[in-house]
Enzyme design. Sequence first.
Site, PDB file in Angstrom:
ATOM      1  N   VAL A  61      -4.762  -1.263   1.476  1.00 17.47           N
ATOM      2  CA  VAL A  61      -5.656  -0.111   1.318  1.00 17.47           C
ATOM      3  C   VAL A  61      -6.357  -0.245  -0.017  1.00 17.47           C
ATOM      4  CG1 VAL A  61      -4.375   1.539   2.751  1.00 17.47           C
ATOM      5  CG2 VAL A  61      -3.789   1.297   0.340  1.00 17.47           C
ATOM      6  N   SER A  62      -7.617   0.156  -0.039  1.00 15.11           N
ATOM      7  CA  SER A  62      -8.322   0.265  -1.316  1.00 15.11           C
ATOM      8  C   SER A  62      -8.105   1.672  -1.837  1.00 15.11           C
ATOM      9  CB  SER A  62      -9.816  -0.012  -1.137  1.00 15.11           C
ATOM     10  OG  SER A  62     -10.395   0.954  -0.290  1.00 15.11           O
ATOM     11  N   THR A  63      -8.490   1.930  -3.055  1.00 16.18           N
ATOM     12  CA  THR A  63      -8.198   3.214  -3.691  1.00 16.18           C
ATOM     13  C   THR A  63      -8.765   4.372  -2.898  1.00 16.18           C
ATOM     14  OG1 THR A  63      -8.193   2.132  -5.838  1.00 16.18           O
ATOM     15  CG2 THR A  63      -8.413   4.520  -5.828  1.00 16.18           C
TER      16      THR A  63
END
Length: 352
Positions: free
Chosen positions: A15-17
Amino acid sequence: MPQRDVIRAAGYARVSTEEQAREGYGLDAQRTSIEAYCKAQGWSLVNVYIDAGVSGSSQRGRLALAQLLAAAESKSFERVVFWKLDRLSRSLRDVLELSDRLEKQGVQIVSIQEGIDAGTPTGRMYRNIIGTMAEFERETITERIEHGLAEKARQGELLGPVPVGYVRAEDGAIRVDAANAELVRQAFERYATGRYSLRDMAAWSRDVGFRSKNGRPLDRMAVGKILRNVSYTGVVAHHRRRGGGVVADAAHPAIVAADLFERVSQTLTARSRDSSTNPRPFGRSPYPLSATAICGACGAPLSGGTGGKHATRYMRCSTAARNGRRACRQKMVPAGLLEAQIGAYVSGMLVD
């Protein structure tokens, strides 16, 4: 009939932020989907590699992905399972490169959401199509962000952290930090006289306690950045270093008058070397040990430069280069001497 060996699989989740808050993109949800899929297929799930808060635009900074690739080379599994293809990468080039790299180790990629199994020609075709769509989505998001930032700048909003001398209030308004603003004005007035170099200004800033936003002492590069920041005149500029200019006037209180800023800009230009009469090499080719050799006194990288009437090449501590000779006791060393020592050491390591 002999029993078929159970296929070993590894999972990969990312996951990205900004995606951590989206429903369905959470790491727990991805892990659960991977475990359920492998169980339904009768595969043995040996590990789930997780990159949390890492962008999928490239392979840089993805420790878990690097660990997965290393495990693939040791033949630890035959499948890599992930919830969706863009978890592997949002770049088509990376998707294809990673797929080919894994396939050379006898590992096939499997995407649960798209139903892709790259072990088949049809699966590889879908992989390429969906990888193209993931790359298109990333580029579209980047373009929307850039347009949004440009529009905020046109509306007079300073983007990113505010410069030293300002504070951002809880309501988002930019206000003057009186104590630091006075030091900013003094810095501009002092440099505009033309009597001081950026190193002199860095020494002055240390003497008067003028520091950066994070409390660090200012070196000559930091002082130069402050003196070139047109935001202190109360305007907002967008991509000024890339040819952009002022896009909003009177956006926030000015700390420095426009005529003072212009005098400082002229002084900076006058004090800079004329590249046509004093050509300076660009890049590291004349000084291959720059940023590689380390100062024995303070641990900072060494940088290359010339000195003396014969323009001898030297290596010197970057701390002294930025803050003056008194900042570090390490003396300048002839670059040729260091290079000869390194060359002799490396030549002893050569084999047939």
